[in-house]
Design a protein around this motif. Structure first.
Motif, PDB file in Angstrom:
ATOM      1  N   UNK A 279       0.814  -1.220   0.000  1.00 34.93           N
ATOM      2  CA  UNK A 279       0.000   0.000   0.000  1.00 34.93           C
ATOM      3  C   UNK A 279       0.841   1.261   0.000  1.00 34.93           C
ATOM      4  N   UNK A 280       2.150   1.084   0.073  1.00 38.26           N
ATOM      5  CA  UNK A 280       3.092   2.205   0.089  1.00 38.26           C
ATOM      6  C   UNK A 280       2.902   3.138   1.277  1.00 38.26           C
ATOM      7  N   UNK A 281       2.397   2.599   2.392  1.00 40.33           N
ATOM      8  CA  UNK A 281       2.228   3.433   3.582  1.00 40.33           C
ATOM      9  C   UNK A 281       3.353   3.163   4.581  1.00 40.33           C
ATOM     10  N   UNK A 282       3.929   4.226   5.165  1.00 43.77           N
ATOM     11  CA  UNK A 282       5.027   4.046   6.120  1.00 43.77           C
ATOM     12  C   UNK A 282       4.506   3.701   7.509  1.00 43.77           C
ATOM     13  N   UNK A 283       5.378   3.196   8.354  1.00 44.92           N
ATOM     14  CA  UNK A 283       4.967   2.849   9.717  1.00 44.92           C
ATOM     15  C   UNK A 283       6.107   3.107  10.686  1.00 44.92           C
ATOM     16  N   UNK A 284       5.735   3.345  11.944  1.00 39.95           N
ATOM     17  CA  UNK A 284       6.764   3.369  12.984  1.00 39.95           C
ATOM     18  C   UNK A 284       6.426   2.286  14.007  1.00 39.95           C
ATOM     19  N   UNK A 285       7.481   1.697  14.558  1.00 37.79           N
ATOM     20  CA  UNK A 285       7.310   0.723  15.638  1.00 37.79           C
ATOM     21  C   UNK A 285       8.001   1.311  16.858  1.00 37.79           C
ATOM     22  N   UNK A 286       7.193   1.697  17.840  1.00 39.86           N
ATOM     23  CA  UNK A 286       7.773   2.346  19.019  1.00 39.86           C
ATOM     24  C   UNK A 286       8.392   1.312  19.942  1.00 39.86           C
ATOM     25  N   UNK A 287       9.360   1.754  20.715  1.00 45.19           N
ATOM     26  CA  UNK A 287      10.053   0.842  21.629  1.00 45.19           C
ATOM     27  C   UNK A 287       9.090   0.282  22.683  1.00 45.19           C
ATOM     28  N   UNK A 288       8.195   1.142  23.185  1.00 45.77           N
ATOM     29  CA  UNK A 288       7.326   0.713  24.279  1.00 45.77           C
ATOM     30  C   UNK A 288       6.301  -0.328  23.840  1.00 45.77           C
ATOM     31  N   UNK A 289       5.806  -0.216  22.613  1.00 45.47           N
ATOM     32  CA  UNK A 289       4.780  -1.163  22.183  1.00 45.47           C
ATOM     33  C   UNK A 289       5.367  -2.367  21.459  1.00 45.47           C
ATOM     34  N   UNK A 290       6.663  -2.305  21.105  1.00 45.10           N
ATOM     35  CA  UNK A 290       7.318  -3.421  20.413  1.00 45.10           C
ATOM     36  C   UNK A 290       8.672  -3.661  21.059  1.00 45.10           C
ATOM     37  N   UNK A 291       8.721  -4.587  21.998  1.00 41.73           N
ATOM     38  CA  UNK A 291       9.978  -4.804  22.700  1.00 41.73           C
ATOM     39  C   UNK A 291      10.976  -5.555  21.836  1.00 41.73           C
ATOM     40  N   UNK A 292      12.031  -4.899  21.462  1.00 46.49           N
ATOM     41  CA  UNK A 292      13.172  -5.485  20.758  1.00 46.49           C
ATOM     42  C   UNK A 292      12.798  -6.465  19.645  1.00 46.49           C
TER      43      UNK A 292
END
Lengths: 205, 328
Positions: free
Chosen positions: B76-89
């Motif tokens: 879909x060509x959409x960017x994303x962020x994965x935050x540290x708090x919601x995605x542990x390592x």
């Protein structure tokens, strides 16, 4: 410029599928039930939308923004009263640091939540237009509605596609908005696409 | 591109030199670039992973938020962020460069690339946010310490008046909701002014601390708590305790303090340190107020003092319509 009931229903249905997928992603991230639904949808002039963002108990709003381009240009926002933003992040992260503002890492968590929701909504629109949209990365904003949204729109030709949403976390309901700021051209495009979508859906039955 | 003079080898060198993790994924989901920063911290070399899917090398990534975000970027060509708090390592990365090897906390950005050529790629950027995580952990601990400190009486270490007011109100409302009993004891050290005059303020402080510790030690149930209410006055809240149970506990507190055998030559109540206790219990109804229960215990305490101190008096045995001033 106004949407008729049929157009509104079609859009609410489409967005509800999108936010449903967003809820599933959020739920699997926090291992908890997360429900998301679109309560109402309006296409209204910018100043009317600004009035709705002046929440009663909060001067400041907390927003996550992405700028979309391609099939149409739009600014997308996920908007909550400030204290609701705090509540969402702290329920999601499961930590109770009772500081008055979100820390750097908490702001990033909020940005991710906004990112998931806005992507889901804009994915719905992209499907409607059958063309992909490009987007910037999400940014976090905190301030008065004017500070957060004021600089983003120029001229009075713009309208806001406003979704009143309900987010349920740990059985707590939190209401906020997803807003798309659209130009006049984009609005015309959107309405045309919705009409052809409806025509297709009707024809298909 | 706008920089035709930048040769491919130079761009590659750039990708390997930046101080963050870079992964380039092609439209088939296969790794095309795995930069040096990542190789050094993951123990996985570029040769090992190139041309393979991330899930083949890191099976835990299958169906993960990261995998879905990569798919969204490619489709879909959409960017994303994965935050540290919601995605542990998401990636198992270790910092070996410092003396204490530690896992790296990650903030991840995922963005679609090179749309105009028709071949969509996806760029994953991984930032080391370990320092920020540690900073916030410290902040969290300090905030908790501060909060705990602001609720504690500096001398005796039991809850202070401020914390008593808040917790007592909370417990009262809980009893109101559940229709259960709540009991309060008000305690006073007998002839404490005389104790101070005779043995000095330092001894007085020690005496307060010993009494506070004794009271705390005698409370058995989780919800019970003791607070320093005023100078030599303590309050004990017993959620769910019947009046009989509260009176029994009050008597045992009075005996425990006596049993300490702290000499008090100027006491008119006993030869050693003693306390007076007032007990009140209530099953709060909807419009009842916490302060009335406290007042009941207070009146009982004044009555205990009037009757000669070193004793327990129950508010149930008193006519609470009498103003406390008249009892003094």
């Amino acid at each position: 410029m106004e949407l008729n009931e049929l157009q509104r229903d079609a859009l609410v249905e489409a967005f509800n599928i999108g936010v449903g997928q967003a809820a599933a992603s959020l739920a699997s991230m926090v291992n908890e039930e997360v429900k998301l639904s679109v309560l109402t949808l309006q296409l209204i002039p910018r100043h009317e939308a600004m009035q709705q963002f002046s929440f009663r108990h909060s001067d400041k709003i907390c927003a996550v923004a992405q700028r979309f381009s391609g099939a149409f240009d739009a600014q997308g926002f996920l908007i909550f009263p400030e204290e609701k933003g705090l509540e969402i992040v702290r329920r999601m992260v499961g930590d109770s640091l009772s500081l008055k503002e979100l820390t750097e890492l908490e702001q990033e968590a909020m940005s991710e939540i906004g990112n998931i929701l806005l992507n889901a909504c804009v994915g719905t629109l992209a499907n409607l237009f059958r063309r992909p949209l490009n987007s910037t990365l999400p940014t976090y904003h905190l301030g008065s509605p004017d500070e957060v949204l004021g600089g983003q729109i120029q001229g009075n030709d713009e309208a806001v596609l406003l979704l009143h949403i309900d987010l349920t976390l740990e059985q707590h309901e939190i209401q906020g908005y997803v807003a798309f700021l659209l130009s006049v051209d984009s609005i015309a495009n959107l309405v045309a696409e919705v009409d052809s979508y409806i025509a297709q859906a009707m024809g298909g039955r | 591109m706008g920089h035709p003079h930048l040769a491919a080898p130079l761009l590659l060198e750039l990708a390997h030199t930046v101080n963050e993790g870079l992964i380039l994924i092609d439209a088939e989901g296969k790794v095309q670039l795995w930069n040096r920063w990542l190789a050094e911290r993951s123990g996985v070399s570029a040769q090992e992973i190139q041309g393979r899917r991330l899930e083949e090398v890191f099976p835990h990534l299958a169906n993960s938020r990261l995998a879905h975000a990569v798919q969204t970027a490619l489709q879909q060509q959409l960017p994303a962020i994965l935050s540290q708090t919601l995605n542990r390592r998401p990636f198992p990365l270790q910092d070996h460069l410092h003396n204490d090897a530690h896992p790296i906390e990650q903030a991840i950005t995922i963005a679609p690339l090179a749309r105009e050529s028709g071949h969509i790629h996806c760029l994953i950027q991984i930032q080391d946010v370990t320092a920020a995580v540690r900073r916030e952990q410290q902040l969290r601990e300090q905030a908790q310490q501060l909060q705990a400190l602001s609720n504690i009486d500096g001398l005796t270490g039991v809850a202070n008046r401020r914390s008593f007011d808040a917790r007592f109100q909370e417990e009262f409302q809980r009893a109101q909701r559940h229709g259960s009993d709540i009991s309060v004891l008000m305690l006073d050290i007998d002839y404490f002014k005389e104790y101070n005059d005779c043995y000095g303020h330092q001894a007085g402080d020690t005496c307060l601390t010993v009494v506070a510790n004794t009271l705390r030690r005698c409370l058995q149930r989780g919800g019970d708590f003791v607070a320093r209410y005023g100078g030599e006055e303590f309050a004990v809240v017993l959620p769910g305790a019947s009046h009989g149970a509260a009176c029994k506990l009050a008597s045992s507190l009075q005996q425990e303090i006596s049993r300490l055998g702290i000499p008090h030559a100027n006491s008119h109540a006993a030869s050693h340190l003693s306390i007076s206790v007032g007990v009140a219990t209530h099953t709060p109804q909807r419009n009842d107020r916490a302060q009335d229960l406290l007042r009941g215990a207070d009146i009982a305490l004044y009555q205990a003092k009037r009757q000669g101190r070193n004793r327990v008096v129950s508010a149930d045995a008193l006519d609470l319509t009498v103003q406390p001033e008249k009892l003094m």
